[in-house]
Scaffold this motif. Structure first.
Motif, PDB file in Angstrom:
ATOM      1  N   ILE A 124      27.798  11.976  38.481  1.00  0.00           N
ATOM      2  CA  ILE A 124      27.082  11.667  39.725  1.00  0.00           C
ATOM      3  C   ILE A 124      25.986  10.638  39.472  1.00  0.00           C
ATOM      4  CG2 ILE A 124      25.509  12.641  41.456  1.00  0.00           C
ATOM      5  CD1 ILE A 124      27.245  15.226  41.254  1.00  0.00           C
ATOM      6  N   LEU A 125      25.266  10.777  38.379  1.00  0.00           N
ATOM      7  CA  LEU A 125      24.219   9.812  38.035  1.00  0.00           C
ATOM      8  C   LEU A 125      24.794   8.420  37.809  1.00  0.00           C
ATOM      9  CD1 LEU A 125      21.976  11.930  35.648  1.00  0.00           C
ATOM     10  CD2 LEU A 125      21.359  11.069  37.919  1.00  0.00           C
ATOM     11  N   GLY A 158      26.896  11.467  29.431  1.00  0.00           N
ATOM     12  CA  GLY A 158      26.001  10.352  29.728  1.00  0.00           C
ATOM     13  C   GLY A 158      26.773   9.198  30.339  1.00  0.00           C
ATOM     14  N   PRO A 159      26.641   7.987  29.790  1.00  0.00           N
ATOM     15  CA  PRO A 159      27.332   6.826  30.353  1.00  0.00           C
ATOM     16  C   PRO A 159      28.765   6.658  29.843  1.00  0.00           C
ATOM     17  CG  PRO A 159      25.939   6.110  28.577  1.00  0.00           C
ATOM     18  CD  PRO A 159      25.718   7.588  28.711  1.00  0.00           C
ATOM     19  N   ARG A 160      29.221   7.580  29.001  1.00  0.00           N
ATOM     20  CA  ARG A 160      30.539   7.432  28.395  1.00  0.00           C
ATOM     21  C   ARG A 160      31.429   8.619  28.734  1.00  0.00           C
ATOM     22  NH1 ARG A 160      30.553   3.526  24.504  1.00  0.00           N
ATOM     23  NH2 ARG A 160      32.134   4.459  23.186  1.00  0.00           N
ATOM     24  N   VAL A 173      37.670  15.628  35.564  1.00  0.00           N
ATOM     25  CA  VAL A 173      36.700  16.503  34.901  1.00  0.00           C
ATOM     26  C   VAL A 173      36.966  17.956  35.289  1.00  0.00           C
ATOM     27  CG1 VAL A 173      34.260  17.119  34.700  1.00  0.00           C
ATOM     28  CG2 VAL A 173      34.926  14.712  34.739  1.00  0.00           C
ATOM     29  N   LEU A 174      37.167  18.197  36.571  1.00  0.00           N
ATOM     30  CA  LEU A 174      37.429  19.557  37.053  1.00  0.00           C
ATOM     31  C   LEU A 174      38.712  20.123  36.483  1.00  0.00           C
ATOM     32  CD1 LEU A 174      36.355  19.025  40.774  1.00  0.00           C
ATOM     33  CD2 LEU A 174      35.221  20.517  39.127  1.00  0.00           C
ATOM     34  N   PRO A 203      27.656  21.629  35.866  1.00  0.00           N
ATOM     35  CA  PRO A 203      27.853  21.383  34.428  1.00  0.00           C
ATOM     36  C   PRO A 203      27.453  19.944  34.092  1.00  0.00           C
ATOM     37  CG  PRO A 203      29.768  22.478  35.379  1.00  0.00           C
ATOM     38  CD  PRO A 203      28.881  22.095  36.527  1.00  0.00           C
ATOM     39  N   PRO A 204      26.907  19.713  32.906  1.00  0.00           N
ATOM     40  CA  PRO A 204      26.427  18.372  32.532  1.00  0.00           C
ATOM     41  C   PRO A 204      27.428  17.239  32.766  1.00  0.00           C
ATOM     42  CG  PRO A 204      25.685  19.965  30.927  1.00  0.00           C
ATOM     43  CD  PRO A 204      26.601  20.715  31.866  1.00  0.00           C
TER      44      PRO A 204
END
Length: 208
Positions: free
Chosen positions: A192-193, A48-50, A39-40, A185-186
Motif C-alpha cells: 500500500i505504501l 519494503g520497496p522490493r 500476496v494474499l 501484515p507487513p
C-alpha cells in the motif's frame, strides 16, 4: 470477489463507467490490487520497496496465473515500483476483461471529440454502488473486516478513492481506516505504501 475486481468497480462510475480518478491513479491502484492478490495467495512477498516470488504454483485465476508466470520469467526485476508500472499499462483492460468474462461488465466505445474511449459498463448498476456501500459498512464496524477488505480500503486510501467511499469525511471513519491498515501484515502494508508513493509521484510529474 477478487481484490482488483472490487477496486475496478469502486473506481468507476456505476452509470457511465467513467473513472473516478486520473487514469494513472486507476492503473496504479489496479496494479497494486493484482499484486495484492498474489500476496494474499502467498505467491509473492513484498518487503519494503522490493518483492520476491515465494511460491511458483499457479493460482486458479487465469489473470493471477499470467501475472505470476511473468514475474517468474522476469525474476531479476524485484522492485515493486517496476511491477506497478508494468502491470498498470494493461491493468484496466485485463481486469475489465476478467469482469466481462463473468458477465459483470460490458465493454463499450464512447465518442469524445475526435477520438473514442473504451469504457466498461456494469451489467447491473447496483453492483458498483453495492461494493462502495459494503466497504463503507466495513469501515464503520457494522461488518467485520477481513485482510482482503482492509487491503482494498488501504488501496482506496492510497489512490484517493476514499473520498468516494467516505463521502461525509467522518473523522472517526478516517481514524478507523488508519487503524485497520496498521494491523495488516507487513507485506500488504508495504505494498500500500508503494502504491501511495507511486500515485504521489505521478501527481507531481503531471504538475511539473
Amino acid at each position: 470477489m477478487l481484490l482488483a475486481d472490487d477496486f475496478f468497480l469502486i473506481a468507476h462510475d456505476d452509470r457511465d463507467g467513467k473513472s473516478r480518478l486520473s487514469a494513472r491513479a486507476v492503473e496504479l491502484g489496479l496494479a497494486g490490487a493484482m499484486l495484492g492478490e498474489l500476496v494474499l495467495e502467498q505467491r509473492i512477498l513484498v518487503e519494503g520497496p522490493r518483492l520476491r516470488v515465494i511460491n511458483r504454483d499457479p493460482p486458479s485465476d487465469p489473470l493471477s496465473h499470467t501475472n505470476l508466470a511473468t514475474m517468474v520469467a522476469e525474476v531479476q526485476h524485484r522492485e515493486v515500483r517496476t511491477w506497478l508500472m508494468f502491470l498498470g499499462r494493461t491493468a484496466v483492460e485485463a481486469v475489465g476483461q476478467r469482469l466481462a468474462r463473468v458477465g459483470l461488465v460490458e465493454q463499450t466505445q464512447v465518442r469524445r471529440l475526435l477520438r473514442s474511449e473504451t469504457r466498461w459498463l456494469p451489467t447491473d448498476i447496483n453492483l458498483p454502488a453495492g461494493r462502495v456501500v459494503r466497504l463503507r459498512r466495513l469501515l464503520t464496524g457494522i461488518e467485520p473486516m477481513r485482510v482482503a477488505d482492509t487491503t482494498l480500503a488501504g488501496l482506496a486510501e492510497a489512490t484517493g478513492l476514499t473520498g468516494h467511499v467516505m463521502w461525509d469525511r467522518d473523522p472517526a471513519l478516517a481514524r478507523r481506516l488508519q487503524q485497520a491498515i496498521a494491523t495488516l501484515p507487513p507485506p500488504l502494508r508495504d505494498l500500500i505504501l508503494q502504491v501511495e508513493s507511486a500515485v504521489g509521484d505521478s501527481v507531481m510529474s503531471q504538475r511539473g
